[in-house]
Design an enzyme around this catalytic site. Structure first.
Site, PDB file in Angstrom:
ATOM      1  N   LYS A   1     -31.341 -11.744 -22.761  1.00 14.53           N
ATOM      2  CA  LYS A   1     -31.834 -12.612 -23.610  1.00 14.53           C
ATOM      3  C   LYS A   1     -32.959 -12.212 -24.328  1.00 14.53           C
ATOM      4  O   LYS A   1     -33.129 -12.249 -25.517  1.00 14.53           O
ATOM      5  CB  LYS A   1     -32.222 -13.984 -23.059  1.00 14.53           C
ATOM      6  CG  LYS A   1     -31.105 -14.809 -22.422  1.00 14.53           C
ATOM      7  CD  LYS A   1     -31.629 -16.146 -21.937  1.00 14.53           C
ATOM      8  CE  LYS A   1     -32.739 -16.243 -20.780  1.00 14.53           C
ATOM      9  NZ  LYS A   1     -32.451 -15.679 -19.522  1.00 14.53           N
TER      10      LYS A   1
ATOM     11  N   ARG B   1     -33.933 -25.130 -21.114  1.00 10.59           N
ATOM     12  CA  ARG B   1     -33.415 -24.842 -19.591  1.00 10.59           C
ATOM     13  C   ARG B   1     -32.909 -26.340 -19.053  1.00 10.59           C
ATOM     14  O   ARG B   1     -32.517 -26.184 -17.849  1.00 10.59           O
ATOM     15  CB  ARG B   1     -34.026 -24.198 -18.874  1.00 10.59           C
ATOM     16  CG  ARG B   1     -34.191 -22.726 -19.081  1.00 10.59           C
ATOM     17  CD  ARG B   1     -35.022 -21.950 -18.058  1.00 10.59           C
ATOM     18  NE  ARG B   1     -34.554 -20.511 -18.271  1.00 10.59           N
ATOM     19  CZ  ARG B   1     -35.480 -19.500 -17.978  1.00 10.59           C
ATOM     20  NH1 ARG B   1     -36.526 -19.629 -18.227  1.00 10.59           N
ATOM     21  NH2 ARG B   1     -34.985 -18.342 -17.878  1.00 10.59           N
TER      22      ARG B   1
ATOM     23  N   ARG C   1     -34.975  -4.338 -12.473  1.00  8.04           N
ATOM     24  CA  ARG C   1     -36.091  -4.411 -13.589  1.00  8.04           C
ATOM     25  C   ARG C   1     -37.368  -4.268 -12.868  1.00  8.04           C
ATOM     26  O   ARG C   1     -38.060  -4.487 -11.837  1.00  8.04           O
ATOM     27  CB  ARG C   1     -36.376  -5.936 -13.917  1.00  8.04           C
ATOM     28  CG  ARG C   1     -35.078  -6.279 -14.522  1.00  8.04           C
ATOM     29  CD  ARG C   1     -35.320  -7.398 -15.643  1.00  8.04           C
ATOM     30  NE  ARG C   1     -35.714  -8.918 -14.990  1.00  8.04           N
ATOM     31  CZ  ARG C   1     -35.356  -9.998 -15.495  1.00  8.04           C
ATOM     32  NH1 ARG C   1     -34.504  -9.993 -16.860  1.00  8.04           N
ATOM     33  NH2 ARG C   1     -35.872 -11.139 -14.936  1.00  8.04           N
TER      34      ARG C   1
ATOM     35  N   ARG D   1     -41.423  -8.095 -10.920  1.00 11.83           N
ATOM     36  CA  ARG D   1     -41.960  -9.412 -10.834  1.00 11.83           C
ATOM     37  C   ARG D   1     -41.866 -10.208  -9.569  1.00 11.83           C
ATOM     38  O   ARG D   1     -40.701  -9.843  -8.781  1.00 11.83           O
ATOM     39  CB  ARG D   1     -41.209 -10.223 -11.841  1.00 11.83           C
ATOM     40  CG  ARG D   1     -41.897 -10.061 -13.145  1.00 11.83           C
ATOM     41  CD  ARG D   1     -41.182 -10.658 -14.505  1.00 11.83           C
ATOM     42  NE  ARG D   1     -40.435 -11.899 -14.114  1.00 11.83           N
ATOM     43  CZ  ARG D   1     -39.410 -12.349 -15.073  1.00 11.83           C
ATOM     44  NH1 ARG D   1     -39.301 -11.831 -16.158  1.00 11.83           N
ATOM     45  NH2 ARG D   1     -38.936 -13.430 -14.815  1.00 11.83           N
TER      46      ARG D   1
ATOM     47  N   ARG E   1     -33.079 -19.048  -8.641  1.00 10.17           N
ATOM     48  CA  ARG E   1     -33.224 -18.745 -10.204  1.00 10.17           C
ATOM     49  C   ARG E   1     -31.704 -18.864 -10.731  1.00 10.17           C
ATOM     50  O   ARG E   1     -31.559 -19.780 -11.485  1.00 10.17           O
ATOM     51  CB  ARG E   1     -33.704 -17.896 -10.823  1.00 10.17           C
ATOM     52  CG  ARG E   1     -35.433 -17.895 -10.475  1.00 10.17           C
ATOM     53  CD  ARG E   1     -36.014 -16.579 -10.829  1.00 10.17           C
ATOM     54  NE  ARG E   1     -36.170 -16.248 -12.331  1.00 10.17           N
ATOM     55  CZ  ARG E   1     -36.167 -14.691 -12.390  1.00 10.17           C
ATOM     56  NH1 ARG E   1     -36.190 -13.778 -11.648  1.00 10.17           N
ATOM     57  NH2 ARG E   1     -36.277 -14.725 -13.877  1.00 10.17           N
TER      58      ARG E   1
HETATM   59  P1  AMP Z   1     -38.013 -15.978 -17.466  1.00  9.37           P
HETATM   60  O1  AMP Z   1     -38.940 -15.085 -17.488  1.00  9.37           O
HETATM   61  O2  AMP Z   1     -37.295 -16.528 -18.716  1.00  9.37           O
HETATM   62  O3  AMP Z   1     -36.928 -15.717 -16.389  1.00  9.37           O
HETATM   63  O4  AMP Z   1     -38.818 -17.453 -16.822  1.00  9.37           O
HETATM   64  C1  AMP Z   1     -39.576 -17.139 -15.507  1.00  9.37           C
HETATM   65  C2  AMP Z   1     -39.811 -18.327 -14.982  1.00  9.37           C
HETATM   66  O5  AMP Z   1     -40.614 -19.087 -15.756  1.00  9.37           O
HETATM   67  C3  AMP Z   1     -38.564 -19.180 -14.632  1.00  9.37           C
HETATM   68  O6  AMP Z   1     -37.825 -18.868 -13.629  1.00  9.37           O
HETATM   69  C4  AMP Z   1     -39.051 -20.728 -14.577  1.00  9.37           C
HETATM   70  O7  AMP Z   1     -39.894 -21.047 -13.250  1.00  9.37           O
HETATM   71  C5  AMP Z   1     -40.341 -20.776 -15.733  1.00  9.37           C
HETATM   72  N1  AMP Z   1     -39.545 -21.157 -16.978  1.00  9.37           N
HETATM   73  C6  AMP Z   1     -39.483 -20.533 -18.175  1.00  9.37           C
HETATM   74  N2  AMP Z   1     -38.743 -21.152 -19.232  1.00  9.37           N
HETATM   75  C7  AMP Z   1     -38.668 -22.239 -18.429  1.00  9.37           C
HETATM   76  C8  AMP Z   1     -38.069 -23.861 -19.160  1.00  9.37           C
HETATM   77  N3  AMP Z   1     -37.722 -23.698 -20.424  1.00  9.37           N
HETATM   78  N4  AMP Z   1     -38.467 -25.117 -18.328  1.00  9.37           N
HETATM   79  C9  AMP Z   1     -38.632 -24.772 -16.966  1.00  9.37           C
HETATM   80  N5  AMP Z   1     -39.170 -23.438 -16.539  1.00  9.37           N
HETATM   81  C10 AMP Z   1     -39.221 -22.596 -17.051  1.00  9.37           C
END
Ligand code: AMP
Length: 207
Positions: free
Chosen positions: A13, A86, A120, A153, A164
């Protein structure tokens, strides 16, 4: 245009959203990255969000809204959303307040997603992203751009990844029917090269 990218962790994404933003100039809004900036600056919101993020859990909607609402309202020339919505509540808010032109669902088998995420890395100094499978650094563990150390990370480690991915299937997938009803919804096979996927996305945008 207002565009959404949806997909399991590791589906690409962020990469596709970045490429699209570079091509059309619409801002790329990456919710996870915004939270990571808050964590780095040690803001109150960052401290709260970190408790959820490091365990691989979703941050509760009220904190997500607090962070994203001003950014969405400022982006009046269009936006590319990566990592939002989400949850069903987030999707309902978004679809009530904004016209969404198209949602791209980057569809990737879970096994492939896990392999990709475990590979990653990012630079802990300049934040450049790498993937040991497709885009490795010239020297193992060292950033090509600034010589910084490459790290994983916390939430890309095995336990957090599994959580996740479970959250994606349990919670995030529920937004799919809402998006299908409200805007053009395009299912993309994400188990292909970055360039092939990018070309498909452009073809859909130009339709
Ligand atoms: P990502 O880098 O997009 O995988 O996001 C990392 C983390 O941020 C996710 O695993 C969630 O803990 C939090 N996060 C990101 N976007 C959202 C969202 N729209 N709603 C809730 N938590 C989010």
């Amino acid at each position: 245009m207002n565009v959404i990218f949806l997909g399991v962790q590791g589906s690409g994404k962020g990469t596709q959203a970045k490429l699209l933003s570079r091509k059309y100039g619409w801002p790329h809004i990456n919710v996870g990255e915004k939270f990571r900036e808050h964590i780095k600056k040690e803001t109150k919101l960052g401290k709260t969000a970190a408790e959820y993020i490091h365990k691989g859990e979703l941050v509760p909607d009220k904190y997500v809204f607090k962070m994203i609402e001003p950014t969405l309202l400022e982006a009046n020339q269009g936006f590319i959303l990566d990592g939002f919505p989400r949850t069903e509540k987030q999707a309902e808010y978004l679809l009530d307040e904004f016209d969404i032109d198209v949602s791209f669902y980057l569809n990737l088998p879970e096994k492939v997603a896990i392999t990709r995420i475990q590979a990653r890395r990012h630079c802990n100094r300049c934040h450049k992203d790498y993937n040991l499978l497709f885009n490795p650094p010239k020297e193992y563990g060292i950033c090509d751009a600034c010589g910084g150390k490459l790290v994983q990370r916390k939430d890309d480690k095995k336990d957090a990844i599994e959580k996740r991915i479970q959250e994606f299937h349990k919670t995030t997938k529920k937004v799919i029917p809402l998006l299908k009803k409200a805007c053009r919804f395009v299912d993309i096979d994400a188990d292909r090269t970055l360039e092939e996927i990018h070309q498909d996305i452009i073809a859909e945008i130009e339709k």
